[in-house]
Design a protein around this motif. Structure first.
Motif, PDB file in Angstrom:
ATOM      1  N   UNK A   1      11.786   0.814  -1.176  1.00  0.00           N
ATOM      2  CA  UNK A   1      11.336   2.105  -0.697  1.00  0.00           C
ATOM      3  C   UNK A   1      10.047   1.902   0.080  1.00  0.00           C
ATOM      4  N   UNK A   2       9.066   1.036  -0.372  1.00  0.00           N
ATOM      5  CA  UNK A   2       7.677   0.728   0.397  1.00  0.00           C
ATOM      6  C   UNK A   2       8.177   0.097   1.949  1.00  0.00           C
ATOM      7  N   UNK A   3       9.127  -0.443   2.204  1.00  0.00           N
ATOM      8  CA  UNK A   3       9.349  -0.827   3.648  1.00  0.00           C
ATOM      9  C   UNK A   3       9.564   0.396   4.242  1.00  0.00           C
ATOM     10  N   UNK A   4      10.467   1.160   3.824  1.00  0.00           N
ATOM     11  CA  UNK A   4      10.909   2.611   4.493  1.00  0.00           C
ATOM     12  C   UNK A   4       9.784   3.580   4.708  1.00  0.00           C
TER      13      UNK A   4
ATOM     14  N   UNK B   1       0.791  -1.249   0.007  1.00  0.00           N
ATOM     15  CA  UNK B   1       0.142  -0.106  -0.084  1.00  0.00           C
ATOM     16  C   UNK B   1       0.855   1.239  -0.088  1.00  0.00           C
ATOM     17  N   UNK B   2       1.943   1.032   0.363  1.00  0.00           N
ATOM     18  CA  UNK B   2       2.879   2.382   0.531  1.00  0.00           C
ATOM     19  C   UNK B   2       3.923   2.268  -0.732  1.00  0.00           C
ATOM     20  N   UNK B   3       3.853   1.385  -1.635  1.00  0.00           N
ATOM     21  CA  UNK B   3       4.719   1.409  -2.913  1.00  0.00           C
ATOM     22  C   UNK B   3       4.022   2.334  -3.810  1.00  0.00           C
TER      23      UNK B   3
ATOM     24  N   UNK C   1      -0.772 -10.485   1.024  1.00  0.00           N
ATOM     25  CA  UNK C   1      -0.569  -9.106   0.638  1.00  0.00           C
ATOM     26  C   UNK C   1      -1.686  -8.812  -0.613  1.00  0.00           C
ATOM     27  N   UNK C   2      -1.765  -9.893  -1.340  1.00  0.00           N
ATOM     28  CA  UNK C   2      -2.622  -9.836  -2.628  1.00  0.00           C
ATOM     29  C   UNK C   2      -4.417  -9.960  -2.063  1.00  0.00           C
ATOM     30  N   UNK C   3      -4.864 -10.453  -0.996  1.00  0.00           N
ATOM     31  CA  UNK C   3      -5.882 -10.333  -0.336  1.00  0.00           C
ATOM     32  C   UNK C   3      -6.221  -8.897   0.180  1.00  0.00           C
ATOM     33  N   UNK C   4      -5.311  -8.421   0.606  1.00  0.00           N
ATOM     34  CA  UNK C   4      -5.257  -7.019   1.121  1.00  0.00           C
ATOM     35  C   UNK C   4      -5.548  -5.856   0.095  1.00  0.00           C
ATOM     36  N   UNK C   5      -4.702  -6.129  -0.923  1.00  0.00           N
ATOM     37  CA  UNK C   5      -4.912  -5.309  -1.970  1.00  0.00           C
ATOM     38  C   UNK C   5      -6.183  -5.560  -2.872  1.00  0.00           C
ATOM     39  N   UNK C   6      -6.810  -6.605  -2.964  1.00  0.00           N
ATOM     40  CA  UNK C   6      -7.993  -6.736  -3.599  1.00  0.00           C
ATOM     41  C   UNK C   6      -9.074  -6.059  -2.815  1.00  0.00           C
TER      42      UNK C   6
END
Length: 350
Positions: free
Chosen positions: A291-294, A128-130, A184-189
């Motif tokens: 970058x997303x982890x940061x 979500x932060x990418x 991760x994909x379930x959350x994105x969906x």
């Protein structure tokens, strides 16, 4: 609050990345303590980064009253217990995915978080932060593709990491393919479609590595998910991707389509040699989502300093876990599984 003083537990690959970010790359943050069951990891972190406190016992770190927040990047089977302990000790908490390996314990964590409304809790759904995923979300909100009705997700780990994973999985429960990888994909969906999952049907197998059958898991699997309003999700997860780390997402709407990461390019360089024109692929999740982890850690620290709750909630973790569990049950039984029935049972007391 001048600086948020943080203690981190877990110093594996991802833990060390998080620790370096917290120590050197986030304004308003001070990494004051590190914790790992491996004493050599603690000693190395203290030596490399000049960290004041080092612990091999999580409970000992929780006694440090100089800390404001606990950052959990330990193995998944420790997440729920450590979240509850840290909240009860009065700390703000960040935890890497998944929320838990069992739905019942995830529900207990949800109850614990909701009892500590004055504390910041954030779950590590870093995609979500990418920037690319955020850009796609913005386009959906602007109506660029009309109403999103279908999502297709690929999550494939590099084959070269297979031996290391099998060795780990034989002595540690990872939750299985769908909970460990596809979550991760379930959350994105849910984020993109704006609706909840209703039913799932999942299949998979052990094709090149029979060890997965012995662990009642799949080397490669797929799930078909029916969401509210008859929206559709197709999720493919695998651990045997020959060309590297491949994460791809497609959202189809009534007026257009968005695709993210169709070619998992390492960078913008093309190599020309006797094999032709070659675009190298990402080696792993740390490279692709560095970058997303940061950015997610920056958001956690900002939430504490600004006294606001993050967009990613404990409920997001519970619901994504429920979808993963439904897929696991469907894979194991061959049956269509209803998601909501899994989370209607009240959690037992903490």
């Amino acid at each position: 609050m001048e600086k948020v003083k943080v203690g981190i537990v877990g110093l594996g690959r991802l833990g060390r990345q998080h620790a370096e970010n917290l120590a050197f790359r986030i304004s308003g943050c001070e990494l004051l303590a590190v914790c790992s069951v491996a004493a050599e990891e603690v000693e190395q972190a203290q030596k490399d980064w000049g960290i004041q406190y080092g612990y091999t016992q999580f409970d000992e770190m929780l006694q440090n009253q100089e800390l404001d927040a606990i950052f959990i990047s330990s193995p998944s089977n420790f997440h729920c217990e450590q979240i509850v302990k840290a909240l009860n000790a009065g700390f703000h908490v960040f935890c890497e995915k998944p929320l838990g390996l069992y739905l019942e314990e995830a529900l207990r964590v949800q109850e614990a978080v909701n009892q500590q409304k004055d504390k910041i809790f954030m779950l590590g759904f870093m995609r979500r932060y990418d920037k690319s995923y955020q850009y796609a979300k913005k386009k959906i909100e602007e109506g660029k593709i009309g109403e999103p009705i279908f999502i297709r997700c690929y999550g494939l780990d590099p084959a070269k990491a297979m031996d290391e994973f099998i060795q780990f999985a034989k002595s540690n429960y990872s939750g299985g393919l769908f909970l460990d990888m596809a979550i991760h994909d379930f959350d994105l969906a849910r984020w993109y479609l704006g609706v909840e999952a209703k039913q799932v049907w999942a299949i998979g197998g052990a094709y090149a590595y029979p060890e997965f059958s012995e662990m009642n898991d799949a080397e490669t699997g797929a799930a078909l998910v029916k969401f509210e309003n008859n929206k559709i999700g197709i999720f493919v997860a695998g651990r045997n991707c020959a060309h590297g780390y491949h994460i791809e997402t497609e959202i189809i709407g009534t007026k257009g389509t968005l695709r993210i990461g169709t070619i998992p390019e390492k960078n913008r360089v093309t190599v020309f040699d006797e094999k032709g024109a070659i675009k190298e692929c990402s080696d792993g999740f740390l490279e692709r989502f560095e970058q997303a982890y940061l950015s997610e850690a920056e958001e956690f620290i900002a939430c504490i300093r600004e006294n606001r709750q993050p967009a990613v909630t404990v409920e997001d973790g519970v619901i994504s876990t429920a979808i993963g569990y439904a897929c696991k049950e469907s894979f194991e039984t061959g049956k269509l599984v209803t998601v909501q029935s899994l989370i209607q049972t009240p959690a037992s007391p903490i």
